[in-house]
Enzyme design. Structure first.
Site, PDB file in Angstrom:
ATOM      1  N   HIS A  29     -12.766   1.354 -39.988  1.00  0.00           N
ATOM      2  CA  HIS A  29     -12.910   1.882 -38.614  1.00  0.00           C
ATOM      3  C   HIS A  29     -13.897   3.450 -39.390  1.00  0.00           C
ATOM      4  CE1 HIS A  29     -10.871   0.327 -35.253  1.00  0.00           C
ATOM      5  NE2 HIS A  29     -11.524  -0.568 -35.945  1.00  0.00           N
ATOM      6  N   TYR A  73      -8.321   7.908 -28.006  1.00  0.00           N
ATOM      7  CA  TYR A  73      -7.446   8.862 -28.133  1.00  0.00           C
ATOM      8  C   TYR A  73      -7.791   9.671 -26.509  1.00  0.00           C
ATOM      9  CZ  TYR A  73      -5.602   8.249 -32.862  1.00  0.00           C
ATOM     10  OH  TYR A  73      -5.233   7.791 -33.990  1.00  0.00           O
ATOM     11  N   LYS A 123      -0.021   9.042 -39.212  1.00  0.00           N
ATOM     12  CA  LYS A 123       0.371   9.504 -40.627  1.00  0.00           C
ATOM     13  C   LYS A 123       1.517   8.857 -41.221  1.00  0.00           C
ATOM     14  CE  LYS A 123      -3.235  11.716 -41.536  1.00  0.00           C
ATOM     15  NZ  LYS A 123      -4.217  10.403 -41.587  1.00  0.00           N
TER      16      LYS A 123
END
Ligand code: FAD
Ligand code: PHB
Length: 394
Positions: free
Chosen positions: A72, A202, A298
């Site tokens: 991506h 998002y 993360k």
């Protein structure tokens, strides 16, 4: 039993460490409280940084990822009836991320380490505690078939996640804990429908945050912000899809393919750090030492950077009798951990609905509008999202 490095937990941290050490001829034993199938059944992270992908290749467990993983080059942010794309290569000298599920990574590591290399991993074997971490031969105390057993090691790696026992084996006055919980959770669905968009979206929306992610071209992973005390039982599949669509720009919502759930779960959001990450011969890595809210993708990537530093430190010890990298492990790992904690906290604060606080939501929209129009801000987000560099040890 005796081994060189005793590892608690067979999540991605424990398996990756065992695999990297095995390839250097270092003996390990992993003790895992759950069954192999249970570990593989957990649906978790989906986005991996280039540093982690490289580490999986070094572990000779990256072949399927390179075939099936999706590269991506950006993400999309929806806010205030807008949909804006953030181009990572443009803002990071060509860096990208890979979409490949934690479940697949865990499967690939198990296959390489256990099935092909005969690595020693004991499932259904809960660890009760660690003794003598400040001596030269620490012991892992565990239970097997109802019997108390001991694994004597040169070193112990606590890769047993947030709820594990390794961190809890340290006296309270020797460890500092930093924690922030957020007043909401994420309700996630996994479904065999094609993703609504080629890249992640998002969304900051007055009804709450939403995220459109994926595992492949035919499997989607979507999330909506929910109340902390919400329950999966409160949600039918239709209710989930309706709520998700309401939080997305109409042209995205209109092209959404829906289907039955393969899995649905709720995750709380938390920022947490334990300092230091080394206690004598006990080393914490991954979620046992730190937790980030999933917004910045993360958690898994931080587990990988810990294992990068820890594997190099053990290899330097066994190959060159060097102890300096072991001595620097905690300090080096924590420098990267705190930066990811900061990024995840910032991105979480920017994207979620906090109560009915209109001031906060106006500030969020102003910041998002600034972000997508500022090369400096886009560079900051992109650099952090694709992953900050690993420090190199000489
Ligand atoms: P874990 O994967 O937690 O592995 C620890 C292992 O230790 C487990 O297998 C556990 O069974 C075992 N264990 C625990 N106690 C003992 C004991 N006493 N004895 C023996 N074994 C023990 N990150 C993202 O980037 N994106 C996401 O969407 C995302 N979603 C998540 C959803 C959930 C519900 C959770 C919990 C985490 C999520 N994360 C996500 C974070 C990411 O999955 C973790 O950072 C990653 O799993 C950390 O790997 P780990 O190996 O350190 O810990
Ligand atoms: C996921 O695909 O599960 C995922 C992706 C990005 C995130 C969090 C979760 O930030």
């Amino acid at each position: 039993m005796r081994t060189q490095v005793g590892i608690i937990g067979s999540g991605p941290s424990g398996l990756l460490l065992a695999r990297l050490l095995h390839l250097q001829g270092i003996d390990t034993v992993i003790l895992e409280s759950h069954s192999r199938d249970y570990v593989l059944g957990r649906i978790r992270a989906g986005v991996i940084e280039q540093g982690m992908a490289d580490l999986l290749r070094e572990a000779k467990a990256g072949e399927r990822m390179d075939k099936e993983g999706l590269i991506h080059e950006g993400i999309n942010i929806a806010f205030d009836d807008r949909l804006e794309r953030i181009d990572f290569p443009k803002h990071t000298d060509g860096k990208v991320v890979m979409v490949y599920g934690q479940t697949e990574i865990t499967y690939d590591l198990m296959k390489a380490h256990i099935d092909e290399a005969g690595g020693k991993v004991y499932y259904d074997t809960p660890v009760i505690g660690v003794e003598g971490y400040d001596t030269d031969s620490p012991k892992i105390i565990y239970e097997q078939n109802g019997q108390r057993q001991e694994l004597v090691c040169d070193f112990v790696a606590g890769c047993d996640g947030y709820h594990g026992v390794s961190r809890k084996s340290i006296p309270a006055d020797k460890i500092s804990l930093f924690e922030r919980t957020y007043p909401f959770g994420w309700l996630g669905i996994l479904s065999d429908v094609p993703p609504v968009n080629e890249e992640l979206i998002y969304a900051n929306h007055p009804r709450g945050f939403a995220l459109c992610s994926m595992r492949s071209h035919t499997r989607s992973r979507y999330y909506v912000q929910c109340e902390l005390d919400d329950k999966v039982e409160n949600w039918t599949d239709d209710a989930f899809w309706d709520e998700l669509r309401r939080r997305l720009p109409p042209r995205v919502a209109d092209s959404m393919k829906t289907g039955p759930r393969l899995e649905m779960s709720i995750a709380p959001l938390r920022s947490f750090v334990a300092e230091p990450m080394r206690f004598g011969r006990l080393f914490l890595a991954g979620d046992s030492a730190h937790i980030v809210p999933p917004t910045g993708a993360k958690g898994l990537n931080l587990a990988a950077s810990d294992i990068y530093y820890l594997s190099r430190a053990f290899i330097a010890y066994y190959k060159e009798k060097r102890t300096d990298l072991l001595d620097r492990y905690s300090e080096t790992a924590l420098r990267r951990v705190w930066k990811a904690i900061r990024f995840s906290w910032w991105y979480t604060s920017l994207m979620h609905k906090f109560d009915d606080d209109m001031m906060t939501s106006r500030l969020q929209i102003a910041e998002l509008d600034y972000l997508v129009n500022s090369d400096a801000a886009l560079t900051t987000l992109s650099e952090n999202y694709v992953g900050l560099p690993y420090e190199k040890f000489e």
